[in-house]
Design a protein around this motif. Structure first.
Motif, short mmCIF file in Angstrom:
data_model
loop_
_atom_site.label_atom_id
_atom_site.label_comp_id
_atom_site.label_asym_id
_atom_site.label_seq_id
_atom_site.Cartn_x
_atom_site.Cartn_y
_atom_site.Cartn_z
N CYS A 239 0.83 -1.20 0.00
CA CYS A 239 0.00 0.00 0.00
C CYS A 239 0.87 1.26 0.00
O CYS A 239 1.95 1.29 0.59
CB CYS A 239 -0.91 0.01 1.22
SG CYS A 239 -2.12 -1.34 1.24
N GLY A 240 0.38 2.29 -0.65
CA GLY A 240 1.07 3.56 -0.65
C GLY A 240 0.88 4.31 0.66
O GLY A 240 0.02 3.97 1.48
N SER A 241 1.68 5.36 0.85
CA SER A 241 1.55 6.18 2.05
C SER A 241 2.16 7.55 1.80
O SER A 241 3.07 7.69 0.96
CB SER A 241 2.23 5.52 3.25
OG SER A 241 3.62 5.38 3.03
N ASP A 242 1.65 8.55 2.50
CA ASP A 242 2.18 9.91 2.44
C ASP A 242 2.28 10.43 1.00
O ASP A 242 3.24 11.11 0.63
CB ASP A 242 3.56 9.99 3.10
CG ASP A 242 3.52 9.60 4.57
OD1 ASP A 242 2.52 9.93 5.23
OD2 ASP A 242 4.48 8.96 5.04
N GLY A 243 1.27 10.10 0.19
CA GLY A 243 1.24 10.59 -1.18
C GLY A 243 2.06 9.80 -2.16
O GLY A 243 2.03 10.08 -3.37
N GLY B 242 -9.16 12.18 -8.75
CA GLY B 242 -8.35 11.38 -7.85
C GLY B 242 -7.19 10.71 -8.56
O GLY B 242 -7.01 10.83 -9.78
N ALA B 243 -6.42 9.95 -7.80
CA ALA B 243 -5.22 9.29 -8.35
C ALA B 243 -5.56 8.32 -9.46
O ALA B 243 -4.75 8.08 -10.36
CB ALA B 243 -4.48 8.57 -7.23
N LEU C 192 -4.16 17.69 -6.48
CA LEU C 192 -5.59 17.44 -6.27
C LEU C 192 -5.82 16.07 -5.65
O LEU C 192 -6.64 15.90 -4.75
CB LEU C 192 -6.33 17.53 -7.60
CG LEU C 192 -7.10 18.80 -7.92
CD1 LEU C 192 -7.62 18.76 -9.35
CD2 LEU C 192 -8.24 19.01 -6.95
N ALA C 193 -5.09 15.08 -6.16
CA ALA C 193 -5.29 13.71 -5.69
C ALA C 193 -4.94 13.54 -4.22
O ALA C 193 -5.58 12.76 -3.50
CB ALA C 193 -4.45 12.75 -6.54
N TRP D 269 -11.88 3.25 -6.81
CA TRP D 269 -11.03 2.48 -5.89
C TRP D 269 -9.58 2.96 -5.90
O TRP D 269 -8.75 2.42 -5.18
CB TRP D 269 -11.09 0.99 -6.21
CG TRP D 269 -12.46 0.40 -6.09
CD1 TRP D 269 -13.30 0.09 -7.11
CD2 TRP D 269 -13.17 0.07 -4.89
NE1 TRP D 269 -14.49 -0.43 -6.63
CE2 TRP D 269 -14.44 -0.45 -5.26
CE3 TRP D 269 -12.87 0.16 -3.54
CZ2 TRP D 269 -15.38 -0.87 -4.34
CZ3 TRP D 269 -13.82 -0.27 -2.61
CH2 TRP D 269 -15.05 -0.77 -3.01
N GLY D 270 -9.27 3.94 -6.75
CA GLY D 270 -7.95 4.57 -6.70
C GLY D 270 -6.93 4.07 -7.69
O GLY D 270 -5.96 4.77 -7.97
N GLY D 271 -7.10 2.88 -8.23
CA GLY D 271 -6.13 2.37 -9.19
C GLY D 271 -6.28 0.88 -9.41
O GLY D 271 -6.93 0.17 -8.64
#
Length: 590
Positions: free
Chosen positions: A64-68, A385-386, A399-400, A585-587
């Motif tokens: 999972c991603g974090s902090d952008g 979003g992303a 923006l994302a 769902w973001g990607g």
């Protein structure tokens, strides 16, 4: 478990499909390090015991991603919020998320996440026929799609809730692009109801004792018309050009073409939705001072005499755009004030949507959005979003990032701050111009039971009953504004396609008839863990698909997996983009 037509056990074929994906992601044996062993798919088995341990992705772990910063999967960046889907047994599905999702239930209730039989997907996605057929669990089964004319439905005898629905045994979904033609069909008793009454016909319907006008309730016109620009294409790569157009357009002048009750948009998301209108309203436009400022910006951008471009649109009536050709012509005339000469380009509806989502539109494009579910994430995440589509070009990280913060917390103050920042960035970056929130209405024969006007366009014929005076009281007929583009709604975005699917397809959750509250459908309930990162759904038992296949957890897993994973061999539909997945769902994986 019933497996008609001698089909392979569906769990076995699902594992076989997962093995294909795993193999595609595993180095060839000739290049593997000495002594290494390739991961093998579990042996094909059947029954509830085989469902234990079913998981997607079947091999490898999502980081999972974090902090952008993005996460990763299979050596590639991953921006999505879904971590895995599991089926510990045939009656349970578990969704593991990277971060909490405040709109999880609203999303799984949305029509694009209707559940297909896994065997059906394997057969019909592979040969391409899935976009022309329906095999759901709902009250009506599709008997025929008469291209260019209608879709014919009839009651599904094995429907799990047949004591309540459908109200009549037959249904027909028709279409007519012209609002006047739809009204004439209603006046002639050729249809039970019509969607989207023409702006000039509200009074006509209201004054006819044989008809019923069903306007959207106050505050429920949840739609937005916008003028879009792809910032990856010239001259829209210059924010000065985008802002010049935004300043020049008199948005009230456009809204004057709309039905009474429509309004100029102050924010991208309608203000009836919580957190939609945080921060300052959109800047003033269309006045003499704004025209002068727009000309100055064009000069700064290197276009002191203006430039030539296109105004692109599809001629499909929408609540957010009831008169597409009229609005396109008015926009053309308005832009002449700042030296922009525009050619109007009308595109076929399906082609236009495909071009928008793939980033192929290179002019000013007229598009809009009607709520799929009543949450700010549906408007903001999908577009900016992303995981947003390429319509406006590559997503803006600035923006994302606040949108990611807003969709992953239930803290009201944090959400308010996130959407205040996001709305400010929209005005700074100007990826589009929010123009209008349009009032709209449906109309029905007087005496129709269950007449609906949905804030989220989910009018369902199975909850309608024509009056005794109808030409055929046993057949409900609804006439909408356009023909569906396709029937595999996982890979569609237009409202006409989604409405066609909603007559036959069901998801884990759905929406109250005519309302915006979610309720369990194919799940008896979905419960979140304490931090909101794990959702466990108990599935309804005794449900069958229209081809009499049994509904089980494997169907849920595959229905979601083929949308989620770009490398899945069954990631096939109409365009193959599956726009909603990344937007909501973001990607995607891979």
């Amino acid at each position: 478990m019933i497996r008609p037509n001698g089909r392979l056990p569906r769990l076995a074929t699902l594992f076989a499909t997962l093995a294909i994906v795993a193999a595609a992601c595993t180095p060839a044996a000739s290049t593997a390090p000495t002594g290494s062993t390739a991961t093998q798919a579990p042996p094909a088995t059947s029954g509830a015991s085989a469902a234990a341990g079913l998981k997607y992705p079947e091999s490898g772990e999502v980081s999972c991603g974090s902090d952008g910063s993005p996460g990763s999967f299979n050596g590639k960046d991953y921006t999505g919020n879904l971590k895995s889907i599991e089926a510990p047994d045939a009656s349970t599905v578990v969704f593991n998320l990277c971060n909490p999702d405040v709109a999880f239930l609203q999303k799984v209730a949305f029509a694009v996440f209707g559940i297909n039989d896994s065997g059906w997907i394997e057969t019909h996605a592979a040969d391409g026929s899935i976009k022309d057929l329906l095999n759901g669990t709902g009250p009506y089964k599709l008997d025929e799609w008469r291209k260019g004319d209608s879709l014919i439905y009839s009651a599904f005898d094995n429907y799990w809730d047949k004591a309540n629905y459908p109200l009549v045994p037959n249904a027909v979904l028709r279409w007519a692009t012209d609002a006047g033609a739809r009204l004439q069909a209603l006046q002639g008793n050729q249809t039970t109801g019509i969607t989207l009454v023409g702006p000039n016909d509200f009074e006509t319907v209201s004054n006819d004792p044989n008809l019923l006008l069903a306007p959207a309730p106050e505050g429920q016109a949840l739609n937005t018309l916008y003028l879009g620009f792809n910032h990856d294409k010239e001259p829209w790569d210059d924010v000065n050009v985008r802002k010049a157009v935004a300043l020049a357009v008199d948005r009230q002048r456009i809204v004057d073409f709309y039905p009474e009750g429509s309004e100029v948009a102050t924010h991208f998301t309608p203000c009836a939705i919580e957190f939609a209108c945080e921060g300052d309203p959109w800047f003033a436009s269309g006045g003499a001072d704004q025209i002068a400022e727009a000309k100055a910006l064009l000069t700064t951008a290197g276009f002191p005499e203006g430039f030539e471009t296109k105004i692109q649109y599809r001629n499909v009536f929408r609540g957010y755009l009831p008169e597409p050709p009229v609005v396109a012509q008015d926009l053309k005339e308005q832009l002449e004030a700042i030296g922009i000469t525009a050619t109007i380009e009308e595109q076929e509806s399906g082609t236009y949507i495909g071009n928008a989502n793939s980033g192929a539109l290179d002019g000013i494009f007229l598009l809009g959005w009607g709520a799929d579910y009543p949450e700010v994430t549906n408007f903001m995440d999908y577009h900016f979003g992303a995981g947003a589509t390429a319509a406006f070009g590559a997503p803006y990280p600035e923006l994302a990032t606040p949108l990611g913060a807003g969709n992953s917390t239930t803290d009201a103050a944090a959400r308010k701050a996130a959407y205040t920042e996001a709305n400010a960035k929209l005005q700074e970056l100007v990826p589009m111009v929010a123009v209008a929130h349009g009032q709209y209405a449906n109309a029905y024969l007087a005496g129709t039971e269950g007449a609906q006007v949905s804030a989220i366009s989910t009018e369902v014929m199975w909850a309608m009953k024509p009056p005794a005076t109808a030409t055929d009281p046993n057949t409900v007929v609804l006439t909408q504004g356009a023909e569906p583009i396709g029937l595999y709604c996982a890979d569609e975005t237009d409202g006409e396609s989604l409405r066609a699917c909603e007559q036959s397809m069901e998801g884990l959750y759905g929406y109250e008839v005519g309302g915006t509250e979610v309720k369990p459908i194919l799940a008896t309930g979905c419960e979140a863990n304490e931090d909101g990162t794990v959702w466990t759904c108990a599935l309804r038992e005794g449900v069958t698909f229209h081809d009499v296949s049994t509904f089980e957890a494997e169907d849920v897993v595959l229905s979601f997996a083929v949308q989620w994973d770009n490398a899945h061999p069954l990631h096939k539909g109409n365009t193959g983009i599956f726009e909603y997945w990344a937007g909501l769902w973001g990607g995607n994986l891979n």
